[in-house]
Design an enzyme around this catalytic site. Structure first.
Site, PDB file in Angstrom:
ATOM      1  N   ASP A 167      33.313 -26.463  35.242  1.00 61.86           N
ATOM      2  CA  ASP A 167      33.910 -26.111  36.525  1.00 61.86           C
ATOM      3  C   ASP A 167      35.379 -26.516  36.483  1.00 61.86           C
ATOM      4  O   ASP A 167      35.798 -27.281  35.612  1.00 61.86           O
ATOM      5  CB  ASP A 167      33.162 -26.837  37.641  1.00 61.86           C
ATOM      6  N   ASP A 204      26.326 -25.854  40.826  1.00 66.41           N
ATOM      7  CA  ASP A 204      26.257 -25.995  39.368  1.00 66.41           C
ATOM      8  C   ASP A 204      24.851 -26.320  38.870  1.00 66.41           C
ATOM      9  O   ASP A 204      24.601 -26.326  37.659  1.00 66.41           O
ATOM     10  CB  ASP A 204      27.209 -27.103  38.893  1.00 66.41           C
ATOM     11  N   ASN A 252      11.584 -37.000  -8.369  1.00 66.47           N
ATOM     12  CA  ASN A 252      10.570 -37.911  -8.902  1.00 66.47           C
ATOM     13  C   ASN A 252       9.277 -37.177  -9.253  1.00 66.47           C
ATOM     14  O   ASN A 252       8.677 -37.400 -10.319  1.00 66.47           O
ATOM     15  CB  ASN A 252      10.260 -39.006  -7.871  1.00 66.47           C
TER      16      ASN A 252
END
Length: 920
Positions: free
Chosen positions: A396, A667, A731
């Site tokens: 905003d 919002d 390994n």
């Protein structure tokens, strides 16, 4: 079946350890309301709610033994003892034994436990002990790290709490002071009989006031409402707000959620105002009953969880394939299936990233502690990684790019002359509104002098028409000193012009013609171009007999003037935006303000303001057109809340990780939709509830630091996964080669287990490692396919030097018979552990290790200790216990050559890999 079982186990492991006050998502509630459980829960609760809804207001006060002016403080305290705090069970921290079990029950620990049981059943007690130590170590480390982080998070969360406006009556001076201490309130900001107290202290019978932006703190019966619209999406999934009233319009309504005069905990006020009586709190509320059910459901995975999930399944699948191959090769070539089984189990242990939960938790907790020092409260730990992955920040304008302080610059008539009557009407409007007072109202109230404040006492409020984001205006109705009834309305210029029929020019009311409208728009735009926000003010006198007012009365108004507000940019805004851009984060401005003010502010802070998309254009766009537009435009103006949410969703659909910074009720939808919602301590309740992070300072500079910490956190997690994946693969590759040709096991199960345990211990310090600046420049996301490629690319490199070690032990030191296998295994044990530990330093950076980039001191010390222990075990007094034997001193002449050659080849291959694939 096995895959399904593991997925279930793993999904439980991935269940978030939520830190927000209400962690439950609306989708879960919507599903519940569509299920039989809602009906089961609803029967008893619905009966209570429907009974309260049908009561008259007087009966409600009587039934809950309260008063229209609220409870006394003593009554509230007694009820609090009886009903408890207004909290959900899910908000309380886990007991230590539940937390310990939670830390244990991840798929890796369960797998190791199964392997330990199998080892015990085959009389391999040494293997059983070592595997058990690994499980205990992993569990306790995670328990310790999470306990620390949870305590810190709870302390931080207590700094941000929702409050409710509650009525109290019969307060003595001493009780007022007691309330101030108990609730942590400032009596200067709580005059009269209405007090802002934390919602957890509400009790049944409390009378509260609700206004736009408030979260409803409990199940309540409305006793007064004015244009009250409530969003119930969190409970029902309804996208549109519903209107609520003080009276029950439909006495036959059977659906509790549709009762006209009942509001529910977890919903929020969109517009309007109300007074309400609290009916039920905490777990006795409708929200609490549903929450108990939701807590047993599987939550929706976040992008962070899905990333960890994918990576972990990659390693688990690899283990499930390789361990059986090792079993069959050794079983057929050696003939001892019991020993082959133990060896295959040890390989499975070695391939299991049992430290992953601890590493993830530790790195996230460290990030949360760092952000807390920067005055950022982390409500949800995994939001930190999303912070680092964010590549678009939507924000905003007001209070974020601009100062969080607005000044009233001008109060003028339509001709542009300073007008005191305009200021008086504006003051009366702002003073008497009971809804959400925004920065504009505060600026008006602060600007007025004592004469205006005294004059407003002659005006008596009759009614109010609250603000909403569709009308973009609000009105109060007052009785003037001359006994007229007057509607005073303020709002956005264009929306106000659409409701005005007349205009006041030089104290004369004339018709508002199209020509005058165009001239007024042009004049207001001139102020906009100067960076001023312009609000129009109008009025209308109505009939004396009219007693109730609504939006329909906002017509045929007389425009009398304008208010122009100065909202200057923050001094740090330009610097912060530039820094975010440099770190690969695009900043987009989403504001409800008009295009001219937005363009002026954005130009001043360095954002390209030549192209802008307006809300009315967004409204007309198809989904596909908007998906393209959100990429093209950086600035969006004149947006309503739904526009903001829609833009955020389209950015996410385009593959962006989107952050949203906002603090208003407009919002809230966008905050929920974003990957990471960011709000501030001063935000309205619904905005803070919707956010993942809370800023105690509204500054983009803090965001930049948060982004970097999120990337640092992610980089350290990725280090462990890359190291574990590549070394484990190497390994196992070496084991497969050796198993096919050697007449004995290349390494005993105990050797693999001890090696893996030591390696895991060395990883404890990874969360505290430094990260190269270059690794922080761009957003980082989970890329499981890249990790798989990395594993296959780098794993076999260690196998090359393992084979050289095999040749060294076989030909140089004659360890080529079953009688000499202990020497052979000791030689490979040391090389395997040292190369596995060195890979930490090789892969932690894209640079040349130890020269261009050095690990942090804790990691250097830890890996040094483990390498020393790895050499000590075969050379010291414990060698026989671990079935190792001392190596000849000449071995240590070859060892540095092997290690140096290994590091050189890794570095060369790393350079090639970076050129071809890049480096995350």
């Amino acid at each position: 079946m096995i895959r399904h079982l593991w997925q279930q186990l793993f999904s439980r492991f991935l269940k978030k350890y939520h830190l927000s006050q209400y962690f439950l998502r609306s989708a879960s509630f919507k599903e519940l309301h569509q299920s039989s459980y809602a009906q089961q829960v609803g029967q008893q609760l619905s009966a209570q709610l429907k009974k309260a809804a049908k009561h008259s207001q007087a009966d409600v006060y009587s039934a809950y033994t309260t008063h229209r002016d609220g409870l006394t403080e003593n009554e509230a305290a007694q009820r609090r003892e009886r009903y408890g705090l207004n909290e959900l069970n899910q908000e309380k921290p886990l007991s230590w034994w539940h937390h310990l079990w939670y830390c244990y029950k991840n798929p890796f620990n369960i797998l190791l436990t199964i392997l330990a049981i199998v080892a015990a059943m085959t009389d391999d007690m040494t293997g059983t002990i070592i595997i058990s130590v690994m499980v205990v170590l992993s569990t306790l480390l995670r328990f310790w790290q999470e306990s620390k982080s949870n305590k810190a998070a709870e302390a931080l969360k207590s700094m941000v709490s929702n409050s409710a406006s509650v009525y109290r009556r019969g307060l003595s001076y001493q009780q007022l002071n007691d309330m101030a201490q108990r609730y942590g309130i400032d009596l200067k900001e709580n005059p009269g009989t209405i007090f802002e107290i934390p919602t957890k202290y509400l009790v049944p019978g409390d009378v509260i006031r609700l206004s736009a932006g408030d979260m409803v703190p409990a199940d309540c019966r409305i006793v007064f409402a004015k244009d009250l619209f409530v969003s119930q999406a969190a409970m029902t999934g309804e996208s549109m707000p519903v209107e609520k009233f003080a009276d029950l319009l439909d006495p036959d309504q059977e659906n509790a959620m549709a009762l006209d005069n009942i509001v529910f905990m977890g919903t929020n006020i969109v517009s309007g105002s109300a007074s309400a009586v609290v009916l039920s709190t905490g777990n006795e509320s409708y929200f609490g009953a549903l929450a108990k059910r939701v807590s047993n459901n599987q939550p929706v995975s976040t992008s962070f969880q899905m990333g960890v999930n994918q990576v972990s399944w990659l390693l688990i699948r690899f283990m499930l394939v390789m361990a059986p191959i090792v079993l069959f090769i050794n079983g057929f070539t050696k003939g001892d299936w019991t020993e082959a089984l133990l060896f295959a189990l040890s390989v499975a242990v070695g391939l299991t990233p049992e430290m992953l939960p601890m590493i993830v938790t530790s790195t996230l907790a460290k990030g949360a502690v760092f952000l807390s020092r920067k005055k950022v409260i982390v409500k949800r730990l995994d939001a930190i990684q999303n912070f680092g992955a964010m590549d678009v920040l939507c924000t905003d304008k007001t209070g974020t790019l601009t100062q969080d302080k607005i000044f009233l610059s001008k109060h003028i008539d339509v001709m542009g002359n300073v007008s005191e009557p305009v200021l008086l009407l504006a003051y009366i409007n702002s003073y008497h509104q009971t809804g959400l007072k925004n920065l504009l109202d505060i600026a008006v109230l602060e600007h007025a002098d004592q004469n205006v404040k005294m004059e407003k006492l002659r005006y008596h409020k009759l009614d109010e028409i609250p603000f909403d984001f569709d009308r973009r205006r609000m009105s109060v109705v007052v009785r003037t000193p001359s006994k007229r009834v007057r509607i005073i309305t303020k709002g956005a210029v264009e929306e106000m012009l659409s409701t005005c029929r007349f205009v006041e020019i030089n104290h004369e009311v004339v018709e508002l013609t199209p020509e005058r409208i165009e001239q007024i728009k042009a004049n207001s735009q001139q102020y906009n171009h100067q960076g001023l926000r312009v609000i129009a003010l109008a009025y209308r006198d109505v009939e004396q007999e009219q007693t109730t007012f609504s939006v329909a009365d906002e017509q045929n108004l007389t425009l009398c003037g304008f208010l122009a507000f100065l909202d200057p940019p923050k001094e740090t805004a330009s610097q912060a935006i530039s820094a975010l851009h440099q770190h690969g984060v695009t900043v987009k401005v989403l504001t409800g303000d008009n295009e001219f003010v937005t363009q002026k502010v954005c130009a001043e802070i360095g954002l390209a303001a030549d192209q802008m998309l307006l809300g009315e254009q967004v409204e007309r766009m198809s989904e596909e057109q908007l998906k393209q537009a959100v990429e093209k435009y950086q600035i969006f103006a004149k947006l309503n809340p739904m526009h903001k949410e829609r833009i955020v969703m389209k950015l996410k659909e385009n593959g962006h990780v989107v952050g949203f910074l906002g603090d208003g009720i407009n919002d809230a939808a966008a905050l929920k939709s974003a990957d990471i919602g960011i709000s501030v301590d001063s935000a309205v309740d619904i905005a803070k509830e919707s956010a993942d992070l809370i800023l105690l300072e509204k500054s983009l500079l803090i965001l930049e630091q948060g982004v970097l910490e999120g990337r640092r956190t992610f980089a350290n997690m990725l280090k462990y996964i890359k190291m574990t994946a590549s070394s484990n693969f190497g390994n196992v590759f070496s084991v497969l080669i050796a198993s096919a040709f050697l007449p004995f096991l290349p390494m005993l199960p105990i050797h693999l287990l001890v090696q893996n345990l030591l390696y895991d211990v060395s990883q404890i310090a990874i969360p505290f490692d430094d990260v190269d600046e270059e690794a922080l420049q761009q957003p980082q996301r989970w890329q499981p396919q890249e990790i798989g490629r990395f594993m296959i690319f780098f794993g076999p490199i260690s196998s090359i030097f393992d084979i050289l070690t095999f040749a060294l032990m076989w030909y140089v030191f004659a360890a080529n018979t079953p009688e000499q296998q202990s020497l052979f295994q000791s030689g490979w044990f040391v090389v395997g552990l040292l190369t596995q530990t060195l890979i930490v330093h090789m892969i932690r950076t894209a640079k040349i290790p130890f020269i261009q980039s050095r690990a942090a001191l804790p990691l250097m010390v830890m890996t040094g200790i483990i390498m020393a222990v790895g050499i000590f075990l075969p050379m010291g007094p414990l060698a026989e216990y671990f079935k190792l034997q001392a190596l000849p001193l000449s071995y240590f002449l070859y060892l540095p050559l092997i290690l140096i050659g290994y590091m050189i080849l890794i570095q060369l291959m790393k350079s090639y890999y970076i050129k071809r694939y890049g480096w995350q």
